[in-house]
Write a protein that holds these residues in place. Structure first.
Motif, PDB file in Angstrom:
ATOM      1  N   LEU A   1      51.216 -19.204  14.802  1.00 45.75           N
ATOM      2  CA  LEU A   1      50.639 -20.544  14.857  1.00 45.75           C
ATOM      3  C   LEU A   1      51.641 -21.491  15.484  1.00 45.75           C
ATOM      4  CD1 LEU A   1      48.575 -22.770  14.110  1.00 45.75           C
ATOM      5  CD2 LEU A   1      49.666 -22.891  11.851  1.00 45.75           C
ATOM      6  N   LEU A   2      51.227 -22.158  16.559  1.00 38.03           N
ATOM      7  CA  LEU A   2      52.048 -23.151  17.251  1.00 38.03           C
ATOM      8  C   LEU A   2      51.442 -24.522  17.007  1.00 38.03           C
ATOM      9  CD1 LEU A   2      54.163 -24.098  19.394  1.00 38.03           C
ATOM     10  CD2 LEU A   2      52.496 -23.453  21.156  1.00 38.03           C
ATOM     11  N   LEU A   3      52.250 -25.429  16.483  1.00 39.69           N
ATOM     12  CA  LEU A   3      51.775 -26.779  16.191  1.00 39.69           C
ATOM     13  C   LEU A   3      52.226 -27.754  17.270  1.00 39.69           C
ATOM     14  CD1 LEU A   3      52.510 -26.895  12.354  1.00 39.69           C
ATOM     15  CD2 LEU A   3      50.301 -26.531  13.464  1.00 39.69           C
ATOM     16  N   GLY A   4      51.290 -28.538  17.791  1.00 38.42           N
ATOM     17  CA  GLY A   4      51.610 -29.538  18.801  1.00 38.42           C
ATOM     18  C   GLY A   4      50.568 -29.565  19.899  1.00 38.42           C
ATOM     19  N   SER A   5      50.667 -30.571  20.773  1.00 38.06           N
ATOM     20  CA  SER A   5      49.626 -30.750  21.795  1.00 38.06           C
ATOM     21  C   SER A   5      50.155 -31.229  23.140  1.00 38.06           C
ATOM     22  CB  SER A   5      48.587 -31.758  21.291  1.00 38.06           C
ATOM     23  OG  SER A   5      49.190 -33.027  21.083  1.00 38.06           O
ATOM     24  N   GLY A   6      51.476 -31.265  23.312  1.00 38.63           N
ATOM     25  CA  GLY A   6      52.031 -31.825  24.540  1.00 38.63           C
ATOM     26  C   GLY A   6      52.478 -30.788  25.550  1.00 38.63           C
ATOM     27  N   GLY A   7      53.197 -31.263  26.572  1.00 39.55           N
ATOM     28  CA  GLY A   7      53.694 -30.370  27.606  1.00 39.55           C
ATOM     29  C   GLY A   7      54.687 -29.363  27.072  1.00 39.55           C
ATOM     30  N   ARG A   8      55.517 -29.786  26.126  1.00 43.70           N
ATOM     31  CA  ARG A   8      56.469 -28.866  25.500  1.00 43.70           C
ATOM     32  C   ARG A   8      55.722 -27.709  24.844  1.00 43.70           C
ATOM     33  NH1 ARG A   8      59.361 -32.267  21.980  1.00 43.70           N
ATOM     34  NH2 ARG A   8      57.347 -32.555  21.007  1.00 43.70           N
ATOM     35  N   GLU A   9      54.667 -28.034  24.094  1.00 39.82           N
ATOM     36  CA  GLU A   9      53.922 -27.006  23.390  1.00 39.82           C
ATOM     37  C   GLU A   9      53.141 -26.111  24.349  1.00 39.82           C
ATOM     38  OE1 GLU A   9      55.491 -29.760  20.832  1.00 39.82           O
ATOM     39  OE2 GLU A   9      53.883 -30.325  22.213  1.00 39.82           O
ATOM     40  N   HIS A  10      52.652 -26.673  25.462  1.00 36.22           N
ATOM     41  CA  HIS A  10      51.981 -25.821  26.449  1.00 36.22           C
ATOM     42  C   HIS A  10      52.964 -24.806  27.017  1.00 36.22           C
ATOM     43  CE1 HIS A  10      49.247 -25.505  30.282  1.00 36.22           C
ATOM     44  NE2 HIS A  10      49.423 -24.355  29.676  1.00 36.22           N
ATOM     45  N   ALA A  11      54.194 -25.248  27.298  1.00 37.90           N
ATOM     46  CA  ALA A  11      55.208 -24.328  27.810  1.00 37.90           C
ATOM     47  C   ALA A  11      55.531 -23.240  26.782  1.00 37.90           C
ATOM     48  CB  ALA A  11      56.476 -25.090  28.192  1.00 37.90           C
ATOM     49  N   LEU A  12      55.643 -23.623  25.517  1.00 41.71           N
ATOM     50  CA  LEU A  12      55.903 -22.637  24.468  1.00 41.71           C
ATOM     51  C   LEU A  12      54.732 -21.667  24.324  1.00 41.71           C
ATOM     52  CD1 LEU A  12      57.509 -24.964  21.764  1.00 41.71           C
ATOM     53  CD2 LEU A  12      58.688 -23.218  23.107  1.00 41.71           C
ATOM     54  N   ALA A  13      53.504 -22.183  24.406  1.00 41.54           N
ATOM     55  CA  ALA A  13      52.330 -21.319  24.300  1.00 41.54           C
ATOM     56  C   ALA A  13      52.278 -20.320  25.440  1.00 41.54           C
ATOM     57  CB  ALA A  13      51.055 -22.169  24.286  1.00 41.54           C
TER      58      ALA A  13
ATOM     59  N   HIS B   1      50.019 -28.921  30.788  1.00 40.03           N
ATOM     60  CA  HIS B   1      49.283 -30.113  30.372  1.00 40.03           C
ATOM     61  C   HIS B   1      50.065 -30.845  29.295  1.00 40.03           C
ATOM     62  CE1 HIS B   1      45.103 -28.880  31.962  1.00 40.03           C
ATOM     63  NE2 HIS B   1      45.990 -28.019  32.449  1.00 40.03           N
ATOM     64  N   ALA B   2      50.216 -32.147  29.455  1.00 39.16           N
ATOM     65  CA  ALA B   2      50.941 -32.949  28.478  1.00 39.16           C
ATOM     66  C   ALA B   2      50.033 -33.939  27.763  1.00 39.16           C
ATOM     67  CB  ALA B   2      52.088 -33.701  29.161  1.00 39.16           C
ATOM     68  N   GLY B   3      49.116 -34.560  28.498  1.00 37.68           N
ATOM     69  CA  GLY B   3      48.195 -35.532  27.905  1.00 37.68           C
ATOM     70  C   GLY B   3      46.860 -35.474  28.618  1.00 37.68           C
ATOM     71  N   THR B   4      46.086 -34.418  28.343  1.00 36.64           N
ATOM     72  CA  THR B   4      44.780 -34.241  28.990  1.00 36.64           C
ATOM     73  C   THR B   4      43.707 -33.953  27.939  1.00 36.64           C
ATOM     74  OG1 THR B   4      45.012 -31.831  29.272  1.00 36.64           O
ATOM     75  CG2 THR B   4      45.890 -33.246  31.030  1.00 36.64           C
ATOM     76  N   LYS B   5      42.452 -34.104  28.348  1.00 37.84           N
ATOM     77  CA  LYS B   5      41.333 -33.668  27.512  1.00 37.84           C
ATOM     78  C   LYS B   5      40.149 -33.340  28.422  1.00 37.84           C
ATOM     79  CE  LYS B   5      38.978 -38.068  26.539  1.00 37.84           C
ATOM     80  NZ  LYS B   5      38.478 -38.974  25.468  1.00 37.84           N
ATOM     81  N   ARG B   6      39.191 -32.614  27.848  1.00 35.26           N
ATOM     82  CA  ARG B   6      37.955 -32.307  28.558  1.00 35.26           C
ATOM     83  C   ARG B   6      36.863 -33.281  28.097  1.00 35.26           C
ATOM     84  NH1 ARG B   6      38.493 -28.914  32.965  1.00 35.26           N
ATOM     85  NH2 ARG B   6      40.008 -27.266  32.452  1.00 35.26           N
TER      86      ARG B   6
ATOM     87  N   GLY C   1      50.154 -40.891  28.170  1.00 36.72           N
ATOM     88  CA  GLY C   1      51.047 -41.501  29.145  1.00 36.72           C
ATOM     89  C   GLY C   1      51.560 -40.489  30.151  1.00 36.72           C
ATOM     90  N   ARG C   2      52.224 -39.448  29.639  1.00 37.23           N
ATOM     91  CA  ARG C   2      52.636 -38.346  30.495  1.00 37.23           C
ATOM     92  C   ARG C   2      51.518 -37.317  30.475  1.00 37.23           C
ATOM     93  NH1 ARG C   2      58.464 -36.643  28.529  1.00 37.23           N
ATOM     94  NH2 ARG C   2      57.469 -36.847  26.481  1.00 37.23           N
ATOM     95  N   VAL C   3      50.978 -36.993  31.632  1.00 37.02           N
ATOM     96  CA  VAL C   3      49.713 -36.254  31.700  1.00 37.02           C
ATOM     97  C   VAL C   3      49.916 -34.795  32.103  1.00 37.02           C
ATOM     98  CG1 VAL C   3      47.429 -36.208  32.786  1.00 37.02           C
ATOM     99  CG2 VAL C   3      48.506 -38.397  32.205  1.00 37.02           C
ATOM    100  N   LEU C   4      50.709 -34.544  33.155  1.00 40.65           N
ATOM    101  CA  LEU C   4      50.939 -33.188  33.649  1.00 40.65           C
ATOM    102  C   LEU C   4      52.418 -32.983  33.942  1.00 40.65           C
ATOM    103  CD1 LEU C   4      48.052 -32.961  36.294  1.00 40.65           C
ATOM    104  CD2 LEU C   4      48.008 -31.991  33.985  1.00 40.65           C
ATOM    105  N   ASN C   5      52.876 -31.740  33.815  1.00 41.75           N
ATOM    106  CA  ASN C   5      54.240 -31.353  34.190  1.00 41.75           C
ATOM    107  C   ASN C   5      54.134 -30.257  35.240  1.00 41.75           C
ATOM    108  OD1 ASN C   5      54.877 -31.314  30.665  1.00 41.75           O
ATOM    109  ND2 ASN C   5      55.094 -33.060  32.007  1.00 41.75           N
ATOM    110  N   VAL C   6      54.361 -30.605  36.479  1.00 43.26           N
ATOM    111  CA  VAL C   6      54.228 -29.644  37.578  1.00 43.26           C
ATOM    112  C   VAL C   6      55.583 -28.983  37.783  1.00 43.26           C
ATOM    113  CG1 VAL C   6      53.513 -29.319  39.960  1.00 43.26           C
ATOM    114  CG2 VAL C   6      52.448 -31.113  38.573  1.00 43.26           C
ATOM    115  N   THR C   7      55.648 -27.680  37.547  1.00 46.62           N
ATOM    116  CA  THR C   7      56.923 -26.984  37.401  1.00 46.62           C
ATOM    117  C   THR C   7      57.023 -25.813  38.359  1.00 46.62           C
ATOM    118  OG1 THR C   7      56.688 -27.513  35.041  1.00 46.62           O
ATOM    119  CG2 THR C   7      58.487 -26.038  35.654  1.00 46.62           C
ATOM    120  N   SER C   8      58.156 -25.723  39.066  1.00 44.33           N
ATOM    121  CA  SER C   8      58.374 -24.643  40.024  1.00 44.33           C
ATOM    122  C   SER C   8      59.819 -24.171  39.960  1.00 44.33           C
ATOM    123  CB  SER C   8      58.065 -25.098  41.458  1.00 44.33           C
ATOM    124  OG  SER C   8      56.677 -25.250  41.667  1.00 44.33           O
ATOM    125  N   LYS C   9      60.063 -23.020  40.568  1.00 39.70           N
ATOM    126  CA  LYS C   9      61.413 -22.474  40.654  1.00 39.70           C
ATOM    127  C   LYS C   9      61.834 -22.342  42.116  1.00 39.70           C
ATOM    128  CE  LYS C   9      60.907 -18.653  38.226  1.00 39.70           C
ATOM    129  NZ  LYS C   9      61.265 -17.425  37.496  1.00 39.70           N
ATOM    130  N   GLY C  10      63.143 -22.208  42.317  1.00 40.24           N
ATOM    131  CA  GLY C  10      63.698 -21.987  43.643  1.00 40.24           C
ATOM    132  C   GLY C  10      65.113 -21.478  43.510  1.00 40.24           C
TER     133      GLY C  10
END
Length: 430
Positions: free
Chosen positions: A4-16, A367-372, A383-392
């Motif tokens: 069980l992962l608790l939370g709803s922000g970008g941090r939690e999406h990354a953990l999920a 996703h940091a602050g989105t809904k359907r 406020g913070r809505v998306l975290n667009v993340t890439s590597k290089g």
């Protein structure tokens, strides 16, 4: 194993996203639940409606679903003692107790601990009234660093350029600007240097380094404008050389863990140290008792191990038996797409399109602050809505890849900084 992962922000999406790749979920038929989650997390977890402030409700769910590990993402439930309540029910939890979470819940608590343990940090005074605080300013030089003692969503710090600005800020703090968090204010000496973030896992006895990052707190390009929760980040923080990382572990992290254990409040979870790299070496700015946001996003992009294994090892007091955490040599960089008006009055409801195309270009969009909406549209809901993340292979390449992905997203009511990673790139890279 069910998690069980608790939370709803970008941090939690990354953990999920990372937990869903763990053997317990991906190969052994376990289920990852997320509460309350967000639309992006629904791709990796089963979303459930749980109120983290209702400890009994969360404990009942854990019993009903045979949860083998609870991962608490945000700081508020930790400071509220949710980890203690779940542990008392026999549930394994990644996250510190209420007593240990005071490292983030009270800046004064942390400063006092640093003094007891001889941990390098800025000089300070704790004040509990406006009159005392104004009088205490006489012991400091401008610029003045003023911090609301309690949780203030990352916005409770004011750096005042002169005495008049400091007194006005103190008046705001004690006047209720940050609610109960401002009932006490810590005044600190201003430290010169560059900031960096250092992460470590601990089970209360063993300690393991777990990556580094640098973020951009100011809303405007060139690091200008008001502070935010973070407009972007990159990892690793190359300015933290192996020698400096060793100093941080020896002089800051290890003494913190030992002192808490010695004083009867062992810390189990992630320690996030905000550092100032001064001429006298690294000094602690403050601690967070959870992964940073958006720092977690870039850490998870680089982490090469089984996340559930490491978090469970912390929860079960066997971190010392784990191999050292491994991270990719690549640089990861994330750009925050925020809603217009952030950080003051973000505009909600803006339509978001193009995430699929962005990810086809090699990015991962958290996703940091989105809904359907009822008709299935994805819209801004924070406020913070998306975290667009890439590597290089270096920061410049990671930056190019991230902004290429950002340009694929259609979010007319959003904005973003165009210079994330600028400081590292300006230093020059091999």
């Amino acid at each position: 194993m069910n998690i069980l992962l608790l939370g709803s922000g970008g941090r939690e999406h990354a953990l999920a996203w990372k937990l869903a790749q763990s053997r317990a979920i991906a190969k052994e038929g376990g289920t990852l639940f997320a509460a309350p989650g967000n639309p992006g997390m629904a791709d990796h977890a089963e979303l459930v409606a749980l109120d983290a402030t209702d400890h009994g409700q969360v404990a009942s769910f854990c019993n009903e679903k045979s949860i083998g590990l609870v991962v608490i993402g945000p700081e508020a439930p930790l400071v509220d003692g949710l980890a203690d309540s779940l542990r008392s029910e026999g549930v394994a939890v990644f996250g510190p107790s209420k007593a240990a979470a005071q490292l983030e819940g009270s800046k004064g608590f942390t400063k006092d601990l640093c003094e007891r343990a001889n941990i390098p940090t800025a000089g300070y005074i704790r004040t509990t009234s406006l009159d005392d605080a104004v009088h205490a300013l006489e012991r400091f030089k401008a610029p003045y660093v003023l911090k609301a003692d309690g949780l203030a969503a990352g916005k409770g710090v004011v750096i005042a350029a002169d005495r008049a600005e400091a007194e006005a800020a103190l008046d705001d703090m004690f006047g209720g600007r940050f609610g109960a968090a401002g009932a006490e204010v810590v005044i600190e000496e201003f430290m010169e240097g560059e900031e960096a973030s250092f992460f470590a896992l601990t089970d209360g006895a063993s300690v393991m380094a777990f990556g580094s990052a640098q973020d951009h707190k100011r809303v405007g390009e060139g690091d200008t404008g008001p502070n935010t929760g973070g407009m972007g980040a990159y990892s690793p923080a190359k300015i933290l050389t192996p020698e400096l990382r060793a100093q941080v572990m020896q002089r800051i992290i290890a003494p913190t863990v030992k002192t808490l254990a010695d004083e009867g409040m062992p810390y189990s979870g992630v320690l996030y140290a905000g550092l100032m790299l001064t001429e006298d070496g690294p000094k602690l700015i403050e601690y967070n008792c959870r992964f940073g946001d958006p720092e977690c996003q870039v850490l998870m992009m680089r982490f090469e191990g089984d996340l559930a294994d490491y978090l469970l090892a912390c929860a079960e007091s066997r971190l010392g038996a784990m191999e050292q955490a491994k991270f990719a040599k690549d640089v990861a960089l994330t750009v925050v797409m925020a809603a217009k008006g952030y950080p003051d009055s973000p505009e909600k409801g803006g339509l978001i399109q193009g995430i699929g195309e962005s990810e086809r270009n090699g990015a991962k969009v958290f996703h940091a602050g989105t809904k359907r909406t009822e008709n299935g549209d994805l819209v801004a809901n924070g406020g913070r809505v998306l975290n667009v993340t890439s590597k290089g292979h270096n920061t410049a390449t990671a930056q190019l890849n991230a902004y290429t992905a950002v340009e694929s997203i259609d979010f007319p009511s959003g904005f973003y900084r165009r210079d994330i990673g600028w400081r590292e790139i300006a230093r020059g890279e091999k």
